[in-house]
Design an enzyme around this catalytic site. Structure first.
Site, PDB file in Angstrom:
ATOM      1  N   ARG A   1      51.772  34.097  45.413  1.00 48.72           N
ATOM      2  CA  ARG A   1      52.204  33.273  46.416  1.00 48.72           C
ATOM      3  C   ARG A   1      52.113  31.806  45.704  1.00 48.72           C
ATOM      4  O   ARG A   1      53.081  31.094  46.256  1.00 48.72           O
ATOM      5  CB  ARG A   1      51.296  33.284  47.597  1.00 48.72           C
ATOM      6  CG  ARG A   1      51.713  32.280  48.959  1.00 48.72           C
ATOM      7  CD  ARG A   1      50.711  32.600  49.899  1.00 48.72           C
ATOM      8  NE  ARG A   1      49.226  32.162  49.203  1.00 48.72           N
ATOM      9  CZ  ARG A   1      48.657  30.729  49.389  1.00 48.72           C
ATOM     10  NH1 ARG A   1      49.296  29.812  49.496  1.00 48.72           N
ATOM     11  NH2 ARG A   1      47.363  30.727  48.791  1.00 48.72           N
TER      12      ARG A   1
ATOM     13  N   GLU B   1      35.402  45.393  46.408  1.00 45.75           N
ATOM     14  CA  GLU B   1      36.781  45.707  46.280  1.00 45.75           C
ATOM     15  C   GLU B   1      37.032  47.229  46.343  1.00 45.75           C
ATOM     16  O   GLU B   1      36.246  47.726  45.378  1.00 45.75           O
ATOM     17  CB  GLU B   1      37.718  44.849  45.544  1.00 45.75           C
ATOM     18  CG  GLU B   1      37.615  43.226  45.779  1.00 45.75           C
ATOM     19  CD  GLU B   1      38.294  43.113  47.063  1.00 45.75           C
ATOM     20  OE1 GLU B   1      38.937  43.858  47.527  1.00 45.75           O
ATOM     21  OE2 GLU B   1      38.337  42.122  47.397  1.00 45.75           O
TER      22      GLU B   1
END
Length: 213
Positions: free
Chosen positions: A89, A79
């Site tokens: 979510r 990352e």
């Protein structure tokens, strides 16, 4: 000292390969005479950063590799950037579901990894393990921890470096989800390479590893 962290299972899974892989990695490094320890983080907003904070205080690492699961990806993801946003979510393991909230109020919009991610990418690829540079760690607990880690390291000013790595489903999970997967042993091999490469160099390669979208 190298500190590696993985997560407990979340989202209905019974295992989290990030935790399995960092345990194997720490064992490999210690067997080679490289001091390392593995710590499991809860998949819970804020509690995860507090657990990480305590681990850093307890072990005083020079290098911190936080690892999480990214089911559906087909390789190890280095990352690049952590962003100052929580937008869940699904709820975390204690039912928290922050929406459009800051990880750290008043903190910078983003932090970059301080790992040599492209050098690591090349070294992992040289070992025949699928890997990529990822431009997003999501907006769930993984990014939350990534941002929290970089914020801790930036404010401690002790020279420690760190970053975040996503691993895919394990092969067992992949067979259930009909998705890409990887043997946990290969994940551990990749994490070992990242740890040793990051220990050996603070510079990075210039090679294309971006994304069009």
């Amino acid at each position: 000292m190298i500190l590696l962290t993985g997560f407990e299972p979340f989202g209905g899974e019974t295992v989290n390969p990030s935790w399995l892989a960092v345990r194997q990695t720490a064992d490999k490094l210690n067997a080679e005479g490289v001091p390392a320890t593995a710590v499991e983080l809860p998949c819970v907003f804020h509690e995860s950063i507090e657990t990480l904070r305590r681990a850093i205080a307890d072990h005083g690492p020079e290098l911190v590799l936080c690892v999480g699961q990214a089911g559906g990806r087909d390789g190890v993801s280095l990352e690049r950037i952590a962003i100052n946003i929580d937008d869940a979510r699904i709820p975390d393991n204690k039912g928290n579901q922050p929406i459009d909230s800051s990880v750290s109020a008043g903190g910078p919009a983003a932090y970059f990894s301080t790992l040599p991610i492209k050098q690591c990418l090349g070294d992992i690829g040289g070992a025949g393990i699928p890997a990529m540079v990822s431009q997003t760690a999501g907006t769930y607990v993984c990014n939350h921890v990534f941002y929290g880690l970089m914020d801790l390291l930036a404010t401690q000013n002790d020279g420690a470096r760190g970053g975040f790595i996503h691993v895919p489903f394990s092969t067992e999970q992949a067979s259930v989800h009909n998705a890409p997967g990887m043997e946990v042993a290969d994940m551990a091999s990749a994490l070992r390479i990242i740890a040793l490469t990051s220990q050996a160099t603070t510079s990075d390669l210039r090679l294309p590893a971006g994304a069009e979208h």
